[in-house]
Design a protein around this motif. Structure first.
Motif, PDB file in Angstrom:
ATOM      1  N   LEU A  70      48.961  70.188 100.339  1.00  8.83           N
ATOM      2  CA  LEU A  70      48.361  70.726  99.121  1.00  8.83           C
ATOM      3  C   LEU A  70      47.526  71.977  99.382  1.00  8.83           C
ATOM      4  N   GLU A  71      47.655  72.555 100.573  1.00  3.30           N
ATOM      5  CA  GLU A  71      46.873  73.740 100.933  1.00  3.30           C
ATOM      6  C   GLU A  71      47.085  74.860  99.898  1.00  3.30           C
ATOM      7  N   GLY A  72      45.979  75.415  99.429  1.00  3.12           N
ATOM      8  CA  GLY A  72      46.042  76.558  98.529  1.00  3.12           C
ATOM      9  C   GLY A  72      46.386  76.236  97.089  1.00  3.12           C
ATOM     10  N   THR A  73      46.483  74.965  96.740  1.00  5.40           N
ATOM     11  CA  THR A  73      46.842  74.619  95.360  1.00  5.40           C
ATOM     12  C   THR A  73      45.718  74.984  94.387  1.00  5.40           C
ATOM     13  N   ASN A  74      46.114  75.294  93.161  1.00 13.10           N
ATOM     14  CA  ASN A  74      45.216  75.766  92.107  1.00 13.10           C
ATOM     15  C   ASN A  74      45.065  74.633  91.086  1.00 13.10           C
ATOM     16  N   ASN A  75      43.950  73.918  91.148  1.00 11.12           N
ATOM     17  CA  ASN A  75      43.799  72.666  90.404  1.00 11.12           C
ATOM     18  C   ASN A  75      42.628  72.708  89.430  1.00 11.12           C
ATOM     19  N   TYR A  76      42.748  71.933  88.328  1.00 12.81           N
ATOM     20  CA  TYR A  76      41.717  71.896  87.301  1.00 12.81           C
ATOM     21  C   TYR A  76      41.499  70.463  86.822  1.00 12.81           C
ATOM     22  N   PHE A  77      40.259  70.224  86.347  1.00 17.53           N
ATOM     23  CA  PHE A  77      39.875  68.935  85.765  1.00 17.53           C
ATOM     24  C   PHE A  77      39.427  69.213  84.331  1.00 17.53           C
ATOM     25  N   LEU A  78      40.073  68.554  83.358  1.00 23.71           N
ATOM     26  CA  LEU A  78      39.800  68.823  81.949  1.00 23.71           C
ATOM     27  C   LEU A  78      39.270  67.582  81.237  1.00 23.71           C
ATOM     28  N   VAL A  79      38.335  67.790  80.320  1.00 26.05           N
ATOM     29  CA  VAL A  79      37.860  66.705  79.455  1.00 26.05           C
ATOM     30  C   VAL A  79      37.378  67.317  78.150  1.00 26.05           C
ATOM     31  N   ASN A  80      37.847  66.776  77.039  1.00 26.48           N
ATOM     32  CA  ASN A  80      37.513  67.314  75.714  1.00 26.48           C
ATOM     33  C   ASN A  80      36.309  66.586  75.123  1.00 26.48           C
ATOM     34  N   HIS A  81      35.235  66.517  75.899  1.00 26.49           N
ATOM     35  CA  HIS A  81      34.030  65.789  75.492  1.00 26.49           C
ATOM     36  C   HIS A  81      32.854  66.525  76.121  1.00 26.49           C
ATOM     37  N   GLU A  83      29.621  66.141  76.365  1.00 24.59           N
ATOM     38  CA  GLU A  83      28.634  65.401  77.140  1.00 24.59           C
ATOM     39  C   GLU A  83      29.191  64.974  78.496  1.00 24.59           C
ATOM     40  N   LEU A  84      30.446  64.516  78.516  1.00 26.09           N
ATOM     41  CA  LEU A  84      31.065  64.145  79.790  1.00 26.09           C
ATOM     42  C   LEU A  84      31.279  65.361  80.675  1.00 26.09           C
ATOM     43  N   LEU A  85      31.625  66.492  80.071  1.00 25.35           N
ATOM     44  CA  LEU A  85      31.825  67.706  80.853  1.00 25.35           C
ATOM     45  C   LEU A  85      30.552  68.082  81.607  1.00 25.35           C
ATOM     46  N   LYS A  86      29.393  67.882  80.974  1.00 29.22           N
ATOM     47  CA  LYS A  86      28.121  68.155  81.651  1.00 29.22           C
ATOM     48  C   LYS A  86      27.979  67.304  82.910  1.00 29.22           C
ATOM     49  N   VAL A  87      28.381  66.033  82.814  1.00 36.41           N
ATOM     50  CA  VAL A  87      28.277  65.124  83.959  1.00 36.41           C
ATOM     51  C   VAL A  87      29.173  65.603  85.095  1.00 36.41           C
ATOM     52  N   TYR A  88      30.426  65.928  84.773  1.00 39.36           N
ATOM     53  CA  TYR A  88      31.362  66.362  85.812  1.00 39.36           C
ATOM     54  C   TYR A  88      30.920  67.667  86.461  1.00 39.36           C
ATOM     55  N   GLN A  89      30.455  68.605  85.669  1.00 35.62           N
ATOM     56  CA  GLN A  89      30.002  69.875  86.234  1.00 35.62           C
ATOM     57  C   GLN A  89      28.754  69.683  87.088  1.00 35.62           C
ATOM     58  N   ASP A  90      27.870  68.786  86.659  1.00 38.48           N
ATOM     59  CA  ASP A  90      26.679  68.500  87.449  1.00 38.48           C
ATOM     60  C   ASP A  90      27.054  67.835  88.767  1.00 38.48           C
ATOM     61  N   ASN A  91      27.976  66.867  88.721  1.00 36.86           N
ATOM     62  CA  ASN A  91      28.414  66.194  89.940  1.00 36.86           C
ATOM     63  C   ASN A  91      29.059  67.152  90.927  1.00 36.86           C
ATOM     64  N   ALA A  92      29.743  68.179  90.399  1.00 38.71           N
ATOM     65  CA  ALA A  92      30.425  69.132  91.272  1.00 38.71           C
ATOM     66  C   ALA A  92      29.450  69.815  92.230  1.00 38.71           C
ATOM     67  N   GLY A  93      28.189  69.944  91.807  1.00 34.62           N
ATOM     68  CA  GLY A  93      27.197  70.584  92.657  1.00 34.62           C
ATOM     69  C   GLY A  93      26.852  69.802  93.910  1.00 34.62           C
ATOM     70  N   TYR A  94      27.225  68.522  93.966  1.00 35.27           N
ATOM     71  CA  TYR A  94      26.921  67.689  95.130  1.00 35.27           C
ATOM     72  C   TYR A  94      27.991  67.770  96.225  1.00 35.27           C
ATOM     73  N   TYR A  95      29.110  68.421  95.941  1.00 39.15           N
ATOM     74  CA  TYR A  95      30.228  68.434  96.881  1.00 39.15           C
ATOM     75  C   TYR A  95      30.691  69.874  97.099  1.00 39.15           C
ATOM     76  N   PRO A  96      30.650  70.365  98.346  1.00 36.16           N
ATOM     77  CA  PRO A  96      30.986  71.774  98.604  1.00 36.16           C
ATOM     78  C   PRO A  96      32.421  72.136  98.234  1.00 36.16           C
ATOM     79  N   GLU A  97      33.315  71.140  98.191  1.00 42.20           N
ATOM     80  CA  GLU A  97      34.717  71.429  97.871  1.00 42.20           C
ATOM     81  C   GLU A  97      34.952  71.636  96.376  1.00 42.20           C
ATOM     82  N   LEU A  98      33.997  71.206  95.556  1.00 35.92           N
ATOM     83  CA  LEU A  98      34.189  71.270  94.117  1.00 35.92           C
ATOM     84  C   LEU A  98      33.504  72.493  93.523  1.00 35.92           C
ATOM     85  N   ARG A  99      34.169  73.103  92.543  1.00 35.98           N
ATOM     86  CA  ARG A  99      33.631  74.269  91.846  1.00 35.98           C
ATOM     87  C   ARG A  99      33.472  73.937  90.364  1.00 35.98           C
TER      88      ARG A  99
END
Length: 404
Positions: A70-81, A83-99
């Motif tokens: 999966l090297e170099g793959t272009n991936n996205y995580f989507l949620v149409n909510h 309040e939940l999007l805030k949680v996922y974006q906040d969690n991303a800050g805890y992991y260097p691999e996540l943007r």
């Protein structure tokens, strides 16, 4: 609540099997250069989001590894909510691999891809039952169907779906609609289902009562053996299940649980007219007088804010979230029908946005679908509590039946 969607959370043996199945599905389809769609089903609280977050972290880690398929793959995580999007974006800050910019609303993703004339490799969608199934200019979605557009713009799509959490006509989904859509795209289609309730630490009879109430209108699948002056029920196994006759007493009991355990909130079905008092909309039930939740502009989610113990939440602020205790007001749309059953009075439901007519005449029995939307909202609200569930019915005849 945040812990429930952290990607390093341990999986159960069943979840681990499903996780590996989906990961292999992603790898195989990309290796064969074929489009794939995988649907993960499951009721509220079965752990769908836990699998998705761990999957996306693994995908992003592998995308940065030189020795990975999966090297170099272009991936996205989507949620149409939002309040939940805030949680996922906040969690991303805890992991260097996540943007954080890889966690998007579906419309944002679709419009970005079209504008840049690009596509994604793997797209993960949480709460796919919230995707728009018709165009919606208000939300800047001009195409026909969000799931269809995302499939077009991706090599592999992984989405979670629960038919019982469809809450609006403009995001009206049935399994046959999804099957037909995926079939016409000609992609490789995989499915699996999570069946074990992971959120609620409740005995089977409490879960069954909720399911029977919101599936079959039945009240009598639980035998309430405890009662006192304020409520029916009590500790069922290790779960605190109560039905109150007085909304204010229920709310005060909830405040005690919030002081003891934290993360406890009161919520309601959308049955109460907008009565302004000091620029806020209130629900009144006897001595109970509390405002609806306000639009949350903060990065902190509604359920996390300490001040929201003094507000009434809705499906739009608690769907997808864990609470320690939840108190649920079943409003005027939920009526006693006799013979141990409820009925749904659609005319009493105040969330008219959820009933906004579709442009296409593709809903056969509109009244039945509207009833189902209300039942779905009840199911969502009743399945928030990890440690306990308190319920109040506007129609006192329901309490009287349960107390008989």
């Amino acid at each position: 609540m945040l812990d429930s969607v952290l990607p390093d959370k341990d999986l159960t043996s069943q979840q681990q099997v499903v996780f590996e199945k989906i990961l292999n599905f992603c790898q195989d389809n990309l290796a064969k250069n074929q489009k794939g769609v995988f649907q993960l089903n499951g009721d509220a609280g079965t752990g769908k989001s836990v699998i998705l977050t761990k999957l996306f972290l693994t995908l992003e880690q592998d995308a940065k590894r030189d020795d990975s398929d999966l090297e170099g793959t272009n991936n996205y995580f989507l949620v149409n909510h939002p309040e939940l999007l805030k949680v996922y974006q906040d969690n991303a800050g805890y992991y260097p691999e996540l943007r954080k910019n890889r966690f998007l609303r579906p419309t944002t993703f679709i419009n970005q891809m079209h504008k840049k004339n690009k596509s994604a490799d793997i797209v993960v969608i949480d709460e796919a039952h919230l995707l728009l199934s018709e165009s919606d200019n208000y939300n800047n979605f001009t195409q026909k169907n969000q799931l269809e557009e995302i499939i077009k713009l991706s090599k592999v799509v992984i989405f979670v779906y629960d038919e019982r959490q469809v809450l609006k006509l403009k995001s009206y989904w049935k399994q046959n609609v999804i099957d037909e859509l995926v079939s016409k795209t000609g992609v490789n289609y995989g499915k699996d289902t999570l069946k074990v309730q992971m959120r609620m630490k409740a005995p089977e009879d409490v879960i069954n009562w909720i399911d029977d109430l919101t599936n079959d209108f039945k009240l009598d699948s639980i035998k309430i053996t405890q009662s006192n002056h304020d409520y029916l029920g009590g500790i069922e196994g290790n779960y605190d299940f109560r039905v109150y006759q007085d909304a204010e007493k229920m709310y005060q009991a909830l405040r005690e649980m919030n002081s003891k355990y934290g993360q406890s909130r009161i919520v309601s079905t959308a049955d109460y007219p907008s009565t302004l008092d000091g620029k806020k909309h209130y629900i009144n039930e006897g001595n109970f007088h509390l405002p609806w939740d306000q639009y949350n502009y903060d990065s902190v989610t509604w359920a996390q804010k300490e001040s929201t113990i003094d507000e009434i939440g809705s499906i739009y602020t608690v769907q997808g979230f864990d609470l320690n205790y939840v108190a649920v007001i079943m409003g005027p749309s939920v009526k006693y029908a006799g013979d141990g059953k409820i009925k749904i009075d659609v005319s009493e439901y105040e969330d008219q946005e959820s009933f906004k007519n579709r442009h296409d005449n593709d809903v056969q029995d509109l009244d039945t679908v509207k009833q189902q939307i209300i039942l779905n909202s009840m199911n969502v609200l009743l399945k928030r509590g990890i440690k306990g569930l308190f319920v109040y019915f506007h129609d006192g005849n329901i309490f009287d039946y349960l107390n008989d």
